[in-house]
Design a protein around this motif. Structure first.
Motif, PDB file in Angstrom:
ATOM      1  N   ALA A 110     -12.429   4.333  -1.445  1.00 20.42           N
ATOM      2  CA  ALA A 110     -12.211   3.039  -1.769  1.00 20.42           C
ATOM      3  C   ALA A 110     -13.287   2.479  -2.569  1.00 20.42           C
ATOM      4  O   ALA A 110     -13.032   1.538  -3.608  1.00 20.42           O
ATOM      5  CB  ALA A 110     -12.490   2.223  -0.359  1.00 20.42           C
TER       6      ALA A 110
ATOM      7  N   TRP B 148      -7.685  -2.857  -6.526  1.00 17.01           N
ATOM      8  CA  TRP B 148      -7.028  -2.748  -7.763  1.00 17.01           C
ATOM      9  C   TRP B 148      -6.076  -4.160  -7.902  1.00 17.01           C
ATOM     10  O   TRP B 148      -5.852  -4.719  -9.035  1.00 17.01           O
ATOM     11  CB  TRP B 148      -5.827  -1.701  -7.776  1.00 17.01           C
ATOM     12  CG  TRP B 148      -6.562  -0.542  -8.231  1.00 17.01           C
ATOM     13  CD1 TRP B 148      -7.426   0.554  -7.754  1.00 17.01           C
ATOM     14  CD2 TRP B 148      -6.390   0.093  -9.627  1.00 17.01           C
ATOM     15  NE1 TRP B 148      -7.886   1.485  -8.373  1.00 17.01           N
ATOM     16  CE2 TRP B 148      -7.256   1.208  -9.798  1.00 17.01           C
ATOM     17  CE3 TRP B 148      -5.567  -0.257 -10.809  1.00 17.01           C
ATOM     18  CZ2 TRP B 148      -7.334   2.026 -10.843  1.00 17.01           C
ATOM     19  CZ3 TRP B 148      -5.595   0.656 -11.862  1.00 17.01           C
ATOM     20  CH2 TRP B 148      -6.522   1.748 -11.988  1.00 17.01           C
TER      21      TRP B 148
ATOM     22  N   VAL C 253       0.831  -1.318   0.018  1.00 16.99           N
ATOM     23  CA  VAL C 253       0.103   0.121   0.028  1.00 16.99           C
ATOM     24  C   VAL C 253       0.896   1.320  -0.110  1.00 16.99           C
ATOM     25  O   VAL C 253       0.669   2.154  -0.817  1.00 16.99           O
ATOM     26  CB  VAL C 253      -1.077  -0.064   1.023  1.00 16.99           C
ATOM     27  CG1 VAL C 253      -1.831   1.233   1.335  1.00 16.99           C
ATOM     28  CG2 VAL C 253      -1.930  -1.322   1.028  1.00 16.99           C
ATOM     29  N   THR C 254       1.911   1.286   1.177  1.00 17.18           N
ATOM     30  CA  THR C 254       2.458   2.713   1.231  1.00 17.18           C
ATOM     31  C   THR C 254       3.825   2.821   0.243  1.00 17.18           C
ATOM     32  O   THR C 254       4.265   4.096   0.112  1.00 17.18           O
ATOM     33  CB  THR C 254       2.734   2.764   2.576  1.00 17.18           C
ATOM     34  OG1 THR C 254       3.709   1.813   2.852  1.00 17.18           O
ATOM     35  CG2 THR C 254       1.606   2.838   3.448  1.00 17.18           C
TER      36      THR C 254
ATOM     37  N   ARG D  76       3.608   5.798  -1.955  1.00 14.23           N
ATOM     38  CA  ARG D  76       2.438   6.263  -1.921  1.00 14.23           C
ATOM     39  C   ARG D  76       1.501   5.933  -3.155  1.00 14.23           C
ATOM     40  O   ARG D  76       0.836   6.642  -3.599  1.00 14.23           O
ATOM     41  CB  ARG D  76       2.586   7.947  -1.893  1.00 14.23           C
ATOM     42  CG  ARG D  76       3.498   8.188  -0.781  1.00 14.23           C
ATOM     43  CD  ARG D  76       3.410   9.674  -0.702  1.00 14.23           C
ATOM     44  NE  ARG D  76       2.218  10.429   0.255  1.00 14.23           N
ATOM     45  CZ  ARG D  76       1.870  11.523   0.538  1.00 14.23           C
ATOM     46  NH1 ARG D  76       2.629  12.506   0.189  1.00 14.23           N
ATOM     47  NH2 ARG D  76       0.940  11.582   1.287  1.00 14.23           N
ATOM     48  N   ARG D  77       1.536   4.561  -3.422  1.00 12.91           N
ATOM     49  CA  ARG D  77       0.894   3.885  -4.408  1.00 12.91           C
ATOM     50  C   ARG D  77      -0.844   4.233  -4.375  1.00 12.91           C
ATOM     51  O   ARG D  77      -1.356   4.560  -5.151  1.00 12.91           O
ATOM     52  CB  ARG D  77       1.014   2.385  -4.172  1.00 12.91           C
ATOM     53  CG  ARG D  77       0.081   1.539  -5.368  1.00 12.91           C
ATOM     54  CD  ARG D  77       0.112   0.331  -5.057  1.00 12.91           C
ATOM     55  NE  ARG D  77       1.129  -0.270  -5.901  1.00 12.91           N
ATOM     56  CZ  ARG D  77       1.590  -1.653  -5.970  1.00 12.91           C
ATOM     57  NH1 ARG D  77       1.227  -2.618  -5.069  1.00 12.91           N
ATOM     58  NH2 ARG D  77       2.609  -2.250  -6.627  1.00 12.91           N
ATOM     59  N   TYR D  78      -1.240   4.285  -3.110  1.00 11.94           N
ATOM     60  CA  TYR D  78      -2.486   4.424  -2.883  1.00 11.94           C
ATOM     61  C   TYR D  78      -3.249   5.893  -3.442  1.00 11.94           C
ATOM     62  O   TYR D  78      -4.122   6.077  -3.932  1.00 11.94           O
ATOM     63  CB  TYR D  78      -3.073   4.392  -1.336  1.00 11.94           C
ATOM     64  CG  TYR D  78      -2.524   5.451  -0.425  1.00 11.94           C
ATOM     65  CD1 TYR D  78      -3.065   6.620  -0.373  1.00 11.94           C
ATOM     66  CD2 TYR D  78      -1.034   5.137   0.074  1.00 11.94           C
ATOM     67  CE1 TYR D  78      -2.418   7.456   0.388  1.00 11.94           C
ATOM     68  CE2 TYR D  78      -0.730   5.932   0.915  1.00 11.94           C
ATOM     69  CZ  TYR D  78      -1.171   7.305   1.156  1.00 11.94           C
ATOM     70  OH  TYR D  78      -0.468   8.077   1.718  1.00 11.94           O
TER      71      TYR D  78
ATOM     72  N   TRP E  41      -9.313   2.973   4.148  1.00 10.91           N
ATOM     73  CA  TRP E  41      -9.737   3.017   2.687  1.00 10.91           C
ATOM     74  C   TRP E  41      -8.247   3.087   1.725  1.00 10.91           C
ATOM     75  O   TRP E  41      -8.521   2.365   0.553  1.00 10.91           O
ATOM     76  CB  TRP E  41     -10.151   4.459   2.487  1.00 10.91           C
ATOM     77  CG  TRP E  41      -9.265   5.805   2.733  1.00 10.91           C
ATOM     78  CD1 TRP E  41      -9.272   6.494   3.839  1.00 10.91           C
ATOM     79  CD2 TRP E  41      -8.423   6.294   1.665  1.00 10.91           C
ATOM     80  NE1 TRP E  41      -8.115   7.579   3.659  1.00 10.91           N
ATOM     81  CE2 TRP E  41      -7.928   7.283   2.100  1.00 10.91           C
ATOM     82  CE3 TRP E  41      -8.248   5.924   0.443  1.00 10.91           C
ATOM     83  CZ2 TRP E  41      -7.045   8.325   1.664  1.00 10.91           C
ATOM     84  CZ3 TRP E  41      -7.227   6.825  -0.410  1.00 10.91           C
ATOM     85  CH2 TRP E  41      -6.412   8.099   0.371  1.00 10.91           C
ATOM     86  N   ARG E  42      -7.246   3.360   2.206  1.00 11.81           N
ATOM     87  CA  ARG E  42      -5.999   3.219   1.422  1.00 11.81           C
ATOM     88  C   ARG E  42      -5.735   1.691   1.190  1.00 11.81           C
ATOM     89  O   ARG E  42      -5.550   1.285   0.245  1.00 11.81           O
ATOM     90  CB  ARG E  42      -4.769   3.749   2.202  1.00 11.81           C
ATOM     91  CG  ARG E  42      -5.020   5.285   2.473  1.00 11.81           C
ATOM     92  CD  ARG E  42      -3.968   5.805   3.386  1.00 11.81           C
ATOM     93  NE  ARG E  42      -3.875   7.222   3.903  1.00 11.81           N
ATOM     94  CZ  ARG E  42      -4.976   7.543   4.734  1.00 11.81           C
ATOM     95  NH1 ARG E  42      -5.769   6.647   5.528  1.00 11.81           N
ATOM     96  NH2 ARG E  42      -5.299   8.878   5.211  1.00 11.81           N
TER      97      ARG E  42
ATOM     98  N   LEU F 206      -8.494   0.286  -1.199  1.00  9.92           N
ATOM     99  CA  LEU F 206      -8.504   0.802  -2.443  1.00  9.92           C
ATOM    100  C   LEU F 206      -7.377  -0.044  -3.183  1.00  9.92           C
ATOM    101  O   LEU F 206      -7.544  -0.396  -4.282  1.00  9.92           O
ATOM    102  CB  LEU F 206      -8.206   2.421  -2.593  1.00  9.92           C
ATOM    103  CG  LEU F 206      -7.714   2.896  -3.986  1.00  9.92           C
ATOM    104  CD1 LEU F 206      -9.123   3.006  -4.748  1.00  9.92           C
ATOM    105  CD2 LEU F 206      -7.359   4.307  -3.940  1.00  9.92           C
ATOM    106  N   THR F 207      -6.066  -0.081  -2.628  1.00  9.23           N
ATOM    107  CA  THR F 207      -5.040  -0.729  -3.058  1.00  9.23           C
ATOM    108  C   THR F 207      -5.353  -2.476  -3.334  1.00  9.23           C
ATOM    109  O   THR F 207      -5.127  -2.855  -4.425  1.00  9.23           O
ATOM    110  CB  THR F 207      -3.818  -0.887  -2.214  1.00  9.23           C
ATOM    111  OG1 THR F 207      -3.528   0.560  -1.975  1.00  9.23           O
ATOM    112  CG2 THR F 207      -2.760  -1.358  -2.790  1.00  9.23           C
TER     113      THR F 207
END
Length: 209
Positions: free
Chosen positions: A100, A74, A18-19, A22-24, A66-67, A70-71
């Motif tokens: 999300a 995908w 995720v982080t 900062r992909r999200y 949500w982060r 969301l990731t």
């Protein structure tokens, strides 16, 4: 409130998927789709991770904020991890996390079945009458995209000059605005672009033996 820093298993999967970079944030407005330099490397990383991540790790991310959701959506979408369809449908209908929902709609569109269309229609039936928050435009675009692919008409009940979609647009974006920043065509085209991007990225991976 949960904090992944206090849960070792969750911390590991968040920091892995995720982080980094900062992909999200890139997944919110998808700037990489219009950036030739980023399309290849970003999509390659998503495609590889979508195959590498386990179902248990995906479930952990989908249970978080949500982060992470969301990731996860995908990654689910890229590899069509359909085992998570029911959970994604539940999360979309719960409508508890801003942003999300965009990923949930993409994942359902990517799965590409009538079951996914029905989940999107259920969401729209519940949330088009509301304008407080939600991802109604993403859901409408995904449903219209699926109708086009499947030859179905699930979106028809929401359309028309006096239909729920028109009412939502008018309520969300007052008629005195010269620019309405969303339309059905734009929402459908974005979903189509995302699905085509996922197809290309997955097909570009070297074969596994």
């Amino acid at each position: 409130m949960r904090n992944h820093l206090h849960e070792p298993a969750l911390k590991a999967v968040v920091e892995r998927y995720v982080t980094p970079g900062r992909r999200y944030l890139r997944l919110i407005n998808t700037p990489f789709l219009s950036d030739p330099a980023a399309r290849q490397w970003f999509g390659r990383a998503l495609a590889e991770d979508s195959l590498h991540i386990t179902d248990d790790e995906l479930a952990l991310l989908l249970s978080y904020e949500w982060r992470a959701q969301l990731t996860a959506s995908w990654l689910v979408a890229f590899a069509r991890r359909e085992a998570h369809r029911e959970r994604i449908g539940e999360l979309l209908l719960a409508n508890e996390r801003v942003y999300a929902g965009r990923g949930f709609c993409f994942a359902l569109a990517r799965f590409g079945t009538e079951e996914d269309a029905r989940l999107l229609a259920d969401y729209l039936h519940a949330f088009l009458p509301r304008t407080d928050r939600g991802e109604q435009d993403s859901a409408m675009g995904a449903l219209s995209y699926l109708d086009t692919r499947l030859g179905t008409e699930y979106s028809a009940r929401f359309l028309g000059e006096t239909g729920p979609w028109a009412h939502w647009l008018h309520a969300r974006f007052p008629s005195d605005r010269a620019d309405v920043p969303v339309s059905l065509d734009q929402s459908r085209d974005l979903i189509r672009t995302q699905c085509s991007y996922a197809d290309h990225c997955m097909e570009a991976l070297p074969p596994t033996h």
